[in-house]
Scaffold this motif. Structure first.
Motif, PDB file in Angstrom:
ATOM      1  N   ILE A  50       9.555  -3.882  -7.012  1.00 37.22           N
ATOM      2  CA  ILE A  50      10.252  -2.842  -6.243  1.00 37.22           C
ATOM      3  C   ILE A  50       9.594  -2.697  -4.874  1.00 37.22           C
ATOM      4  O   ILE A  50      10.269  -2.666  -3.840  1.00 37.22           O
ATOM      5  CB  ILE A  50      10.253  -1.497  -7.006  1.00 37.22           C
ATOM      6  N   ALA A  51       8.258  -2.627  -4.866  1.00 38.87           N
ATOM      7  CA  ALA A  51       7.534  -2.498  -3.593  1.00 38.87           C
ATOM      8  C   ALA A  51       7.778  -3.712  -2.702  1.00 38.87           C
ATOM      9  O   ALA A  51       7.984  -3.575  -1.489  1.00 38.87           O
ATOM     10  CB  ALA A  51       6.037  -2.321  -3.857  1.00 38.87           C
ATOM     11  N   PRO A  61       2.171 -10.316   5.478  1.00 37.87           N
ATOM     12  CA  PRO A  61       2.165 -10.197   4.019  1.00 37.87           C
ATOM     13  C   PRO A  61       3.061  -9.044   3.558  1.00 37.87           C
ATOM     14  O   PRO A  61       3.224  -8.054   4.264  1.00 37.87           O
ATOM     15  CB  PRO A  61       0.700  -9.900   3.689  1.00 37.87           C
ATOM     16  N   GLY A  62       3.606  -9.189   2.375  1.00 30.69           N
ATOM     17  CA  GLY A  62       4.446  -8.138   1.800  1.00 30.69           C
ATOM     18  C   GLY A  62       3.635  -7.162   0.960  1.00 30.69           C
ATOM     19  O   GLY A  62       2.403  -7.230   0.895  1.00 30.69           O
ATOM     20  N   GLY A  67      -1.245  -5.339  -2.719  1.00 33.05           N
ATOM     21  CA  GLY A  67      -1.619  -4.657  -3.955  1.00 33.05           C
ATOM     22  C   GLY A  67      -1.018  -3.275  -4.094  1.00 33.05           C
ATOM     23  O   GLY A  67      -1.594  -2.384  -4.717  1.00 33.05           O
ATOM     24  N   VAL A  68       0.178  -3.096  -3.538  1.00 37.81           N
ATOM     25  CA  VAL A  68       0.818  -1.782  -3.534  1.00 37.81           C
ATOM     26  C   VAL A  68       1.176  -1.312  -4.945  1.00 37.81           C
ATOM     27  O   VAL A  68       1.085  -0.118  -5.241  1.00 37.81           O
ATOM     28  CB  VAL A  68       2.059  -1.781  -2.610  1.00 37.81           C
ATOM     29  N   LEU A 154       2.907   4.204   2.139  1.00 40.31           N
ATOM     30  CA  LEU A 154       1.523   4.662   2.256  1.00 40.31           C
ATOM     31  C   LEU A 154       0.556   3.583   1.781  1.00 40.31           C
ATOM     32  O   LEU A 154      -0.425   3.272   2.465  1.00 40.31           O
ATOM     33  CB  LEU A 154       1.321   5.943   1.441  1.00 40.31           C
ATOM     34  N   GLY A 155       0.844   2.992   0.632  1.00 39.14           N
ATOM     35  CA  GLY A 155      -0.026   1.953   0.093  1.00 39.14           C
ATOM     36  C   GLY A 155      -0.100   0.736   0.989  1.00 39.14           C
ATOM     37  O   GLY A 155      -1.170   0.155   1.175  1.00 39.14           O
ATOM     38  N   TYR A 156       1.036   0.356   1.560  1.00 37.93           N
ATOM     39  CA  TYR A 156       1.064  -0.841   2.399  1.00 37.93           C
ATOM     40  C   TYR A 156       0.333  -0.631   3.724  1.00 37.93           C
ATOM     41  O   TYR A 156      -0.534  -1.411   4.099  1.00 37.93           O
ATOM     42  CB  TYR A 156       2.501  -1.286   2.656  1.00 37.93           C
ATOM     43  N   PHE A 157       0.674   0.433   4.420  1.00 37.73           N
ATOM     44  CA  PHE A 157       0.118   0.611   5.765  1.00 37.73           C
ATOM     45  C   PHE A 157      -1.323   1.115   5.765  1.00 37.73           C
ATOM     46  O   PHE A 157      -1.960   1.148   6.811  1.00 37.73           O
ATOM     47  CB  PHE A 157       1.022   1.497   6.616  1.00 37.73           C
ATOM     48  N   THR A 158      -1.851   1.501   4.599  1.00 38.43           N
ATOM     49  CA  THR A 158      -3.267   1.842   4.520  1.00 38.43           C
ATOM     50  C   THR A 158      -4.073   0.716   3.880  1.00 38.43           C
ATOM     51  O   THR A 158      -5.283   0.841   3.731  1.00 38.43           O
ATOM     52  CB  THR A 158      -3.491   3.153   3.730  1.00 38.43           C
ATOM     53  N   SER A 159      -3.404  -0.378   3.517  1.00 38.64           N
ATOM     54  CA  SER A 159      -4.111  -1.535   2.968  1.00 38.64           C
ATOM     55  C   SER A 159      -4.603  -2.418   4.112  1.00 38.64           C
ATOM     56  O   SER A 159      -4.145  -2.309   5.249  1.00 38.64           O
ATOM     57  CB  SER A 159      -3.172  -2.354   2.071  1.00 38.64           C
ATOM     58  N   GLU A 160      -5.520  -3.306   3.804  1.00 37.22           N
ATOM     59  CA  GLU A 160      -6.028  -4.207   4.840  1.00 37.22           C
ATOM     60  C   GLU A 160      -4.926  -5.087   5.429  1.00 37.22           C
ATOM     61  O   GLU A 160      -4.793  -5.162   6.655  1.00 37.22           O
ATOM     62  CB  GLU A 160      -7.171  -5.063   4.303  1.00 37.22           C
ATOM     63  N   PRO A 161      -4.094  -5.757   4.594  1.00 37.65           N
ATOM     64  CA  PRO A 161      -3.035  -6.587   5.200  1.00 37.65           C
ATOM     65  C   PRO A 161      -2.036  -5.769   6.021  1.00 37.65           C
ATOM     66  O   PRO A 161      -1.597  -6.206   7.080  1.00 37.65           O
ATOM     67  CB  PRO A 161      -2.339  -7.231   4.001  1.00 37.65           C
TER      68      PRO A 161
END
Length: 190
Positions: A50-51, A61-62, A67-68, A154-161
């Motif tokens: 879904i993410a 990267p998606g 790791g979303v 939130l998970g994506y844009f706060t992750s390193e990638p």
């Protein structure tokens, strides 16, 4: 600074992309037992897909690479109250039910990327209609897809990638420059 404050500050920096309901959920962070339903490999795979449909891999990267899916499981288990957890879990079941209705018995995982996008677009429109309804009450639960989208972003844009490849990132910024020329197509700053 604790994690809750950090997430709130990131949300503010992102232009308050999170709804009041999500920020309110973050206020109630308490230690709770993990929701087993979200811990199953099938559920984690569904969340990852879904993410990835919401933020697919392109030249950057998606959501899967970031790791979303695991981030969403952690956030729902650790920071959302039981009512929100139940809405979210029921929403995951609804995604598969809608998939089976619309695509001849296929679960979301079995769909092609185009079919996944079509299904989530329809569910997102349902979310918009749900939020705009006239008889909306303050105590009504948040639409499950609202949680899915917000936690994915939130998970994506706060992750390193997400922060370093999808956004422009300066690990140690220098002085403040208030007037920086914008070129069409430039990435936002992390």
């Amino acid at each position: 600074m604790n994690r809750r404050d950090a997430i709130r500050n990131v949300a503010i920096l992102m232009g308050t992309a999170l709804s009041a309901s999500t920020l309110a959920a973050l206020e109630g962070c308490k230690s709770r037992p993990a929701t087993y339903t979200l811990q199953t490999p099938e559920t984690k795979e569904l969340l990852a897909e879904i993410a990835e449909t919401i933020i697919p891999a392109t030249s950057t990267p998606g959501a899967k690479a970031a790791g979303v899916g695991d981030f969403i499981v952690t956030m729902i288990n650790d920071c959302y109250d039981e009512k929100a957890q139940k809405v979210f879990e029921a929403g995951l079941n609804t995604v598969n039910e809608e998939s089976k209705k619309k695509f001849s018995g296929k679960t979301f995982i079995e769909l092609s990327p185009e079919q996944r996008t079509e299904l989530l677009t329809a569910i997102d429109q349902e979310r918009v209609d749900y939020n705009k309804r006239e008889n909306k009450k303050k105590e009504d639960p948040v639409h499950y897809f609202q949680y899915m989208k917000e936690l994915t972003l939130l998970g994506y844009f706060t992750s390193e990638p997400g922060a370093t490849k999808a956004l422009r990132y300066v690990a140690v910024p220098g002085r403040y420059e208030g007037c920086v020329p914008y070129n069409k197509g430039d990435r936002a700053w992390a």
